[in-house]
Design a protein around this motif. Structure first.
Motif, PDB file in Angstrom:
ATOM      1  N   ASN A  29      42.977  40.466  38.521  1.00  0.00           N
ATOM      2  CA  ASN A  29      41.733  41.243  38.584  1.00  0.00           C
ATOM      3  C   ASN A  29      40.886  40.865  37.372  1.00  0.00           C
ATOM      4  O   ASN A  29      41.365  40.925  36.236  1.00  0.00           O
ATOM      5  N   TYR A  30      39.636  40.497  37.622  1.00  0.00           N
ATOM      6  CA  TYR A  30      38.764  40.029  36.553  1.00  0.00           C
ATOM      7  C   TYR A  30      37.441  40.788  36.550  1.00  0.00           C
ATOM      8  O   TYR A  30      36.890  41.087  37.606  1.00  0.00           O
ATOM      9  N   VAL A  31      36.969  41.074  35.342  1.00  0.00           N
ATOM     10  CA  VAL A  31      35.667  41.710  35.143  1.00  0.00           C
ATOM     11  C   VAL A  31      34.896  40.783  34.222  1.00  0.00           C
ATOM     12  O   VAL A  31      35.360  40.466  33.129  1.00  0.00           O
ATOM     13  N   VAL A  32      33.734  40.317  34.668  1.00  0.00           N
ATOM     14  CA  VAL A  32      32.917  39.423  33.851  1.00  0.00           C
ATOM     15  C   VAL A  32      31.621  40.118  33.452  1.00  0.00           C
ATOM     16  O   VAL A  32      31.090  40.929  34.194  1.00  0.00           O
ATOM     17  N   TYR A  33      31.140  39.793  32.252  1.00  0.00           N
ATOM     18  CA  TYR A  33      29.868  40.329  31.780  1.00  0.00           C
ATOM     19  C   TYR A  33      29.216  39.340  30.832  1.00  0.00           C
ATOM     20  O   TYR A  33      29.859  38.393  30.355  1.00  0.00           O
ATOM     21  N   CYS A  34      27.934  39.542  30.565  1.00  0.00           N
ATOM     22  CA  CYS A  34      27.195  38.696  29.633  1.00  0.00           C
ATOM     23  C   CYS A  34      26.156  39.567  28.917  1.00  0.00           C
ATOM     24  O   CYS A  34      26.355  40.774  28.791  1.00  0.00           O
ATOM     25  N   GLN A  35      25.064  38.975  28.495  1.00  0.00           N
ATOM     26  CA  GLN A  35      24.042  39.744  27.782  1.00  0.00           C
ATOM     27  C   GLN A  35      23.122  40.497  28.732  1.00  0.00           C
ATOM     28  O   GLN A  35      22.829  41.659  28.517  1.00  0.00           O
ATOM     29  N   SER A  36      22.656  39.817  29.781  1.00  0.00           N
ATOM     30  CA  SER A  36      21.667  40.435  30.666  1.00  0.00           C
ATOM     31  C   SER A  36      22.123  40.574  32.113  1.00  0.00           C
ATOM     32  O   SER A  36      21.488  41.283  32.881  1.00  0.00           O
TER      33      SER A  36
END
Length: 121
Positions: free
Chosen positions: A74-81
């Motif tokens: 299970n993966y959760v990805v995020y960035c700046q915007s």
């Protein structure tokens, strides 16, 4: 007059109480979830979600670093915007990762996961 003020106070208390109760609590992360910050190493060092790993989606070794992770996780990805996280989530899907959540911008990801934003010492 006292009755009107008391009634108004009760109504306001009920309204604010219902609003507070309807606030969504942060979603619980699965115990095996891997949170991935897909920004640059410099951005990551300046502030990231506690426990997140940094795999820059714009790096030439992105695919090879992602392939080191099990496709069943299970993966959760995020960035700046939210732009790079969307690209990363799409790429993970192309590589066969079925359980990927695009949490968008770091602030939104912090709210939805309940993870604190920390800096690298």
């Amino acid at each position: 007059m006292k009755t009107v003020i008391t009634t108004l106070a009760l109504v306001l208390t009920a309204l604010f109480g219902l609003t507070a109760c309807s606030s969504a609590a942060p979603a619980a992360l699965p115990a095996d979830a891997v949170v991935i910050d897909v920004r640059t190493a410099g951005e990551y060092a300046a502030g990231h979600l506690d426990g997140a790993v940094n795999i820059d989606v714009q790096s030439p070794d992105f695919d090879s670093r992602i392939r080191a992770l099990p496709t069943s996780g299970n993966y959760v990805v995020y960035c700046q915007s939210g732009n790079r996280s969307a690209a990363a989530a799409a790429r993970l899907g192309e590589l066969g990762y079925a359980h990927v959540t695009d949490a968008g911008a770091m602030s939104a990801a912090a709210g939805s996961t309940g993870l604190a934003i920390v800096t690298t010492p």
